[in-house]
Design an enzyme around this catalytic site. Structure first.
Site, PDB file in Angstrom:
ATOM      1  N   SER A 159       0.806  -1.220   0.000  1.00 40.46           N
ATOM      2  CA  SER A 159       0.000   0.000   0.000  1.00 40.46           C
ATOM      3  C   SER A 159       0.837   1.267   0.000  1.00 40.46           C
ATOM      4  O   SER A 159       1.937   1.308   0.584  1.00 40.46           O
ATOM      5  CB  SER A 159      -0.907   0.023   1.243  1.00 40.46           C
ATOM      6  OG  SER A 159      -1.766  -1.080   1.263  1.00 40.46           O
ATOM      7  N   HIS A 183      -7.428  -0.049   6.148  1.00 37.27           N
ATOM      8  CA  HIS A 183      -6.978  -1.427   6.392  1.00 37.27           C
ATOM      9  C   HIS A 183      -6.963  -1.777   7.873  1.00 37.27           C
ATOM     10  O   HIS A 183      -7.360  -2.892   8.257  1.00 37.27           O
ATOM     11  CB  HIS A 183      -5.588  -1.636   5.777  1.00 37.27           C
ATOM     12  CG  HIS A 183      -5.596  -1.660   4.283  1.00 37.27           C
ATOM     13  ND1 HIS A 183      -6.255  -2.620   3.565  1.00 37.27           N
ATOM     14  CD2 HIS A 183      -5.026  -0.820   3.371  1.00 37.27           C
ATOM     15  CE1 HIS A 183      -6.104  -2.378   2.264  1.00 37.27           C
ATOM     16  NE2 HIS A 183      -5.361  -1.300   2.124  1.00 37.27           N
TER      17      HIS A 183
END
Length: 496
Positions: A345, A432
């Site tokens: 990410s 997340h």
């Protein structure tokens, strides 16, 4: 229809017609008709009259889009659409006419329509007050449930009925999603629109509940129009060419999207996944168009490297948590050898945050480390400005550089410690970690592109989805703690 209404309706047909976004052209995009610039940056020094003042007036002020007469007529048409005396069929026909009028309007006239819907279709405050008092008096009595029902009904605004009237039309859901997308740039400067925006978000959260969504794989064999949408909406790593998109849909990749039955050809959100033998540390090989496909028989890791929402009008409606869960279930069924699920990410807020907090972080850096940083930066003792300037050349720092370690420490602090109102500061981390993932590993120059350097000095992070610890990690976050791996915890600053 009386004579005055007929004349008013005919006059509006002579007004300038400006084509909007997808309703006049299949090209999509936000309507900019009639706008000199982004509304959020426009000069609104002139005090605007309230909508009620305008409805009671006779003349239009220069800056106003609709005249008082036109405003009153539009309000009447909106009210007629939800008139309880008409049939559902007639109500739908009137809603259809309003959609057609909206598509011909300039953005300023559309804004007047938003204001009418937001301000003139509110619940009756007196009915709410009376119902609330009755409910409070009934608490603990046999009449409590009935009183609660009456109170809930009193708080429902006519605005909700109006949105429902639009939604039943074949193109109604698409229309409303686009309307809310158009409204977004105006919300900060005009709080009068917030009631309509919140009502739409509430309705969308019901209409787009994940129970109504279909998970579909997007592959190279999907219709070209769908693949083109993948290119259009990719928000994390721009797709540069058809070879690029073909690589992302190769045999060792998977791409899944959520679809709504009323928007069957439009993914609401999609995720791109790489199936490989290890936890990815750089985006470069994953985007390498010339790289050979990985051996699926050896793949034990599923790497989520891009998640993109596609509809700005659905802002605030969450799909990501359910999407990842469904994708994990699907992949586990197809590839039993997959044992690990992780992201690669970006850290989009890191650079800006560091620029604002470098002095504070330098102050909690041990003195010995500050001396080494000063030598590396060429200034002793170093200031925050010296270090930030030295980090502009981050790509040239070797593995033993004190500047490199300090940047990693700052990133670990940012991801593993910094919270605002109990939520992680970084938007991707918020997503997340809110899903129960753990901050697993920082990757030096994981994204060496200009975008990666600009937003995070090239750093990327792996969030690990340990399926057995998701609930525990979520509970930890709810208590103000962030789940991090040991390596991340060791990097965090120790306050002396």
């Amino acid at each position: 229809m009386n004579t005055a209404s007929w004349i008013s309706r005919q006059v509006t047909r002579l007004l300038p017609i400006v084509q909007p976004n997808r309703w006049a052209s299949k090209g999509g995009g936000n309507a900019r008709a009639g706008m000199d610039s982004d509304p959020a940056s426009r000069d609104h020094a002139q005090v605007e009259r309230s909508t009620r003042d305008r409805l009671a007036a006779n003349l239009r002020h220069k800056a106003e889009a609709m005249s008082p007469r036109m405003l009153r007529r539009t309000l009447e048409e909106l009210r007629d659409t939800i008139d309880p005396r008409i049939s559902e069929v007639e109500g739908g026909r009137r809603a259809q006419v309003l959609i057609q009028s909206y598509t011909r309007a300039t953005i300023e006239r559309r804004r007047d329509m938003w204001l009418l819907m937001s301000e003139m279709f509110t619940a009756d405050p007196e009915k709410i007050k009376t119902a609330q008092a009755k409910f409070a008096a009934a608490v603990g009595t046999p009449d409590e449930a009935a009183a609660e029902v009456q109170y809930r009904r009193a708080t429902v605004s006519p605005r909700r009925r109006l949105l429902q009237r639009f939604s039943v039309l074949p193109e109604g859901i698409r229309f409303l999603v686009d309307v809310r997308a158009e409204m977004q740039p105006w919300l900060k400067q005009d709080k009068r629109l917030q009631a309509l925006d919140v009502e739409m978000e509430y309705m969308f959260s019901t209409w787009f509940d994940v129970g109504f969504l279909e998970l579909r794989r997007i592959s190279w064999d999907s219709p070209a129009s769908l693949v083109e949408k993948l290119i259009k909406y990719e928000a994390v790593h721009d797709i540069r060419s058809w070879d690029d998109v073909k690589n992302r849909l190769d045999s060792d990749r998977r791409c899944y999207g959520f679809f709504h039955p009323r928007l069957p050809d439009e993914p609401l959100i999609f995720v791109e996944v790489a199936l490989i033998e290890h936890m990815a540390e750089s985006i470069t090989p994953l985007l390498d168009e010339k790289a050979a496909a990985a051996d699926l028989d050896k793949a034990t890791w599923a790497i989520f490297y891009s998640i993109s929402n596609t509809q700005n009008g659905l802002r605030g409606v969450s799909f990501g948590d359910s999407l990842i869960k469904r994708v994990v279930e699907t992949l586990s069924s197809e590839f039993p050898r997959l044992k690990h699920f992780s992201t690669l990410s970006p850290i989009p807020g890191l650079r800006k945050w560091l620029g604002q907090n470098a002095q504070r972080l330098l102050a909690i850096t041990p003195e010995k480390d500050r001396i080494e940083l000063g030598r590396a930066a060429g200034f002793e003792p170093p200031t925050a400005a010296h270090l930030l300037r030295a980090l502009e050349h981050v790509a040239t720092l070797d593995a033993r550089s004190p500047l490199r370690r300090w940047l990693l420490q700052c990133a670990a602090q940012y991801l593993g410690h910094e919270l605002i109102e109990g939520k992680p500061v970084d938007p991707v981390a918020r997503f997340h970690l809110g899903n129960g993932a753990r901050v697993e590993r920082l990757n030096w120059l994981g994204d060496p592109s200009a975008k990666g350097l600009q937003q995070s000095y090239g750093l990327m992070v792996n969030y690990l989805y340990d399926l057995k610890r998701l609930d525990r990690n979520r509970a930890q976050l709810a208590e103000g703690g962030i789940a991090v791996a040991g390596a991340i915890e060791e990097l965090q600053f120790r306050v002396q």
